[in-house]
Design an enzyme around this catalytic site. Sequence first.
Site, PDB file in Angstrom:
ATOM      1  CB  CYS A 164      42.178  23.047  44.237  1.00  0.00           C
ATOM      2  SG  CYS A 164      40.722  23.008  45.285  1.00  0.00           S
ATOM      3  N   GLY A 183      46.172  26.531  48.124  1.00  0.00           N
ATOM      4  CA  GLY A 183      45.254  25.918  49.073  1.00  0.00           C
ATOM      5  C   GLY A 183      45.968  25.505  50.337  1.00  0.00           C
ATOM      6  CG  ASN A 189      41.885  24.169  40.276  1.00  0.00           C
ATOM      7  OD1 ASN A 189      41.199  24.798  41.077  1.00  0.00           O
ATOM      8  ND2 ASN A 189      42.770  24.752  39.490  1.00  0.00           N
ATOM      9  N   GLY A 190      38.414  23.613  40.513  1.00  0.00           N
ATOM     10  CA  GLY A 190      37.331  24.327  39.858  1.00  0.00           C
ATOM     11  C   GLY A 190      36.013  24.123  40.581  1.00  0.00           C
ATOM     12  CB  CYS A 230      40.295  31.987  35.902  1.00  0.00           C
ATOM     13  SG  CYS A 230      40.163  33.005  37.389  1.00  0.00           S
ATOM     14  CE1 TYR A 239      45.471  38.146  46.354  1.00  0.00           C
ATOM     15  CE2 TYR A 239      44.610  35.945  45.926  1.00  0.00           C
ATOM     16  CZ  TYR A 239      45.045  36.908  46.824  1.00  0.00           C
ATOM     17  OH  TYR A 239      45.057  36.641  48.158  1.00  0.00           O
ATOM     18  CB  SER A 245      48.528  40.919  46.596  1.00  0.00           C
ATOM     19  OG  SER A 245      48.197  42.031  47.413  1.00  0.00           O
ATOM     20  CB  CYS A 264      33.962  33.973  40.911  1.00  0.00           C
ATOM     21  SG  CYS A 264      34.684  32.607  39.967  1.00  0.00           S
ATOM     22  CB  CYS A 281      36.303  34.064  32.544  1.00  0.00           C
ATOM     23  SG  CYS A 281      34.791  34.314  33.507  1.00  0.00           S
ATOM     24  CB  CYS A 323      34.635  38.655  38.886  1.00  0.00           C
ATOM     25  SG  CYS A 323      36.273  38.808  38.158  1.00  0.00           S
TER      26      CYS A 323
END
Length: 463
Positions: A6, A32, A107-108, A242, A248, A289, A388, A438, A441
């Site tokens: 988001c 989003g 957001n989250g 994150c 990305y 990307s 995640c 973090c 992942c």
Amino acid sequence: MKKEYCGLFGVYGHPEAARMTYFGLYAMQHRGQESAGIVTWDGGTIREQKGMGLVADVFNERHLGKELKGDIAIGHVRYSTTGASLIRNAQPFIVRFGDLRLAIAHNGNLVNTLELRAELEAQGSIFQTTMDSEVFVHLIAKNLNGNTIEDAIMKACRKVKGAFSLLIMANDKMIAVKDPHGFRPLAIGRVGDNYVFASETCAFDLIDAEEMRTLNAGEMVVVEGGKLTSYTYCESTPRRQCIFELIYFARPDSTVFGEVVYERRKKMGEVLASEHPQKVDFVMPFPDSGNYAAVGYSQASGLPLELAMIRNHYVGRTFIQPSQDMRDFSVRVKLNPVKSMIKGKSIMIVEDSIVRGTTTRTRVKKLRELGAREIHMRVSCPAIRHPCYYGIDFSAKGELIAANSTEEEIGKFLGLDSLHYLSIDGLLSSVEDKHSYCLACFNGDYPIPPCQGAGKMCLEDQG
């Protein structure tokens, strides 16, 4: 394919608050593409416009020029990580509590949503949506009796567990909050004497706002009467931002967590070249990307960079789908190779990540069919082996290709001559603050346990 979570944007004190918010959301459309919403406050009335689809489809001149009145506004673009894809789940979410008009954008992802929801429903709360964001609203309302709105929000934030950056409009106050670990980005800026907030600084650039700073982990900022006040609502906790924002999600022209995204991605490519060199005819990305890591890999290795895969920028969500016999059409309509560049060549593809591998396999197969002599791939992040739980739509572990296969096995599945990932140490050497991110992942080291108590909010519960 990874899906964006988001984007948040807010303006305080500007006569064109709704229009400014529209442009801010437009700049963050990549975060989003499911729904968008704007809520405004004019000192006495709260107004909203929300809809499914892209920002430019949800709002028009009537909304921005006439209906969304007020000099305070918050906006939201959404991809659902929790909650179904329905208009009632679009944000910002509005409630009325006595004389208080409250709007919240989140957001989250929370990891104890089901536990808290069951507790609140047992106490009489009635939920209107399937969003974990609505839990905040009920917790705030529950704590309002005898407390200021600031105290109620801080109490609510101490109760929830997980990732959250919030923008809250409470009558004539705008309140921004970040979780104790700082998972999700949220920055503060100014347009003249007016404060603005955004998930990414590219939104500030579009409205010619000055970036001030990023919101700190565990911080709550309140803007009232043009004055900004900062509170720390929790004890010191290690930051766990994150890192996929840098790999990305964020736009390359953004600054996120104080780091320039373009520079970090380029550095990842440079480190990747030093870890896994390979003699080839040229380096190429799968756009968009892999573009910036490919630049870094090319420059560090001395190999030429070629844009031998062309992206169609005009493929939208409403594109008419082909019949079943046109296999892999959705992949081919987005990217198409320059055929004359491929035949007889040894190619190095630089990609930013591999989740399931199915799309990559189709693209590699196409290059083989066009006569590529060798196809090598380097990935500018470590292998994704764990789901995640904090707001990225990574699959359950069984669907992550790297969770069940070795690097060599993945390379064979994709049809490559060689495959190598950036190491975790290499990734950390590519960022400025290597101790603040973090990495769950990649290594399964979750800052917050993914299941909490009897109400287990695991990835299977996500929409």
